[in-house]
Every structure is written in C-alpha cells, then in structure tokens.
Design a protein around this motif. Structure first.
Motif, mmCIF file in Angstrom:
data_model
loop_
_atom_site.group_PDB
_atom_site.id
_atom_site.type_symbol
_atom_site.label_atom_id
_atom_site.label_comp_id
_atom_site.label_asym_id
_atom_site.label_seq_id
_atom_site.Cartn_x
_atom_site.Cartn_y
_atom_site.Cartn_z
ATOM 1 N N PRO A 138 -2.238 2.216 -8.792
ATOM 2 C CA PRO A 138 -1.006 1.720 -8.162
ATOM 3 C C PRO A 138 -1.206 1.326 -6.693
ATOM 4 O O PRO A 138 -0.592 0.372 -6.211
ATOM 5 C CB PRO A 138 -0.026 2.886 -8.274
ATOM 6 C CG PRO A 138 -0.528 3.711 -9.391
ATOM 7 C CD PRO A 138 -2.011 3.565 -9.337
ATOM 8 N N VAL A 139 -2.092 2.040 -6.008
ATOM 9 C CA VAL A 139 -2.368 1.722 -4.610
ATOM 10 C C VAL A 139 -3.072 0.366 -4.522
ATOM 11 O O VAL A 139 -2.706 -0.490 -3.705
ATOM 12 C CB VAL A 139 -3.224 2.834 -3.962
ATOM 13 C CG1 VAL A 139 -3.583 2.472 -2.536
ATOM 14 C CG2 VAL A 139 -2.503 4.160 -4.023
ATOM 15 N N LEU A 168 0.829 -1.200 0.000
ATOM 16 C CA LEU A 168 0.000 0.000 0.000
ATOM 17 C C LEU A 168 0.869 1.259 0.000
ATOM 18 O O LEU A 168 0.623 2.195 -0.763
ATOM 19 C CB LEU A 168 -0.911 -0.011 1.217
ATOM 20 C CG LEU A 168 -1.874 1.144 1.370
ATOM 21 C CD1 LEU A 168 -3.042 0.959 0.434
ATOM 22 C CD2 LEU A 168 -2.364 1.229 2.801
ATOM 23 N N GLY A 169 1.897 1.264 0.838
ATOM 24 C CA GLY A 169 2.800 2.422 0.892
ATOM 25 C C GLY A 169 3.545 2.640 -0.414
ATOM 26 O O GLY A 169 3.671 3.773 -0.893
ATOM 27 N N LEU A 170 4.038 1.556 -1.009
ATOM 28 C CA LEU A 170 4.718 1.696 -2.295
ATOM 29 C C LEU A 170 3.757 2.143 -3.387
ATOM 30 O O LEU A 170 4.125 2.913 -4.275
ATOM 31 C CB LEU A 170 5.395 0.377 -2.686
ATOM 32 C CG LEU A 170 6.633 0.021 -1.888
ATOM 33 C CD1 LEU A 170 7.115 -1.376 -2.252
ATOM 34 C CD2 LEU A 170 7.732 1.035 -2.133
ATOM 35 N N GLY A 171 2.514 1.678 -3.324
ATOM 36 C CA GLY A 171 1.509 2.122 -4.292
ATOM 37 C C GLY A 171 1.221 3.605 -4.175
ATOM 38 O O GLY A 171 1.100 4.307 -5.180
ATOM 39 N N VAL A 173 4.510 9.873 -7.324
ATOM 40 C CA VAL A 173 5.651 10.156 -8.196
ATOM 41 C C VAL A 173 5.240 10.132 -9.664
ATOM 42 O O VAL A 173 5.604 11.019 -10.439
ATOM 43 C CB VAL A 173 6.799 9.154 -7.921
ATOM 44 C CG1 VAL A 173 7.867 9.238 -8.988
ATOM 45 C CG2 VAL A 173 7.387 9.406 -6.552
ATOM 46 N N LEU A 174 4.479 9.124 -10.065
ATOM 47 C CA LEU A 174 4.147 8.987 -11.479
ATOM 48 C C LEU A 174 3.055 9.936 -11.940
ATOM 49 O O LEU A 174 3.115 10.456 -13.050
ATOM 50 C CB LEU A 174 3.715 7.539 -11.776
ATOM 51 C CG LEU A 174 4.789 6.477 -11.644
ATOM 52 C CD1 LEU A 174 4.184 5.100 -11.892
ATOM 53 C CD2 LEU A 174 5.926 6.723 -12.602
#
Length: 79
Positions: free
Chosen positions: A45-46, A24-27, A33-34
C-alpha cells in the motif's frame, strides 16, 4: 517567458512533492489499518500510494508544461 516557465516548473515540483507525500502517508495509514503491522511487512500500500501520487503529479506537470498559454494566477487588464 523564462519567468513564466520557471514558475511552472516550481509549481510542478511542489505539486508532485505534495501528491507523492500524501500518497505515501495514505499508504502507511492503510497498511497499518488493514494489516495491523503484521510481521510479514505488507508494504505494497505504501508503494502503491506513493506511485499514484508521483504519477498524478507527473501528469499534471505534462499538462501544465504543454499548454503554453495557460498562466496561473495572473490577471491581464484590457486598456
């Protein structure tokens, strides 16, 4: 035996929670960023990150619970 099974379940739930929150954090990070917080609200992404984390945790739990002789972190001494 119940103690070993309980420890496996505890480890499974903790591992799944850590992997899901990390995904979840990386998403969220990749979404920011993207897409730089675009008004269209790119949330895929999340969803993808948390789904991948949940899937990896589930796969690890299946492997851990299906192997009856695998006991993590215990030491058996010969007599």
């Amino acid at each position: 035996m119940a103690d070993v099974h309980g420890r496996k379940w505890d480890r499974c739930l903790a591992d799944t929670a850590v992997k899901t929150v990390t995904g979840l954090g990386l998403g969220v990070l990749f979404s920011v960023v993207l897409f730089k917080l675009s008004p269209s609200g790119r949330t895929w992404p999340v969803s993808l990150g948390s789904g991948l984390g949940l899937g990896m945790g589930y796969a690890n739990c299946q492997h851990d619970l299906r192997s009856p002789y695998l006991v993590h972190g215990s030491m058996v001494k010969d007599q």
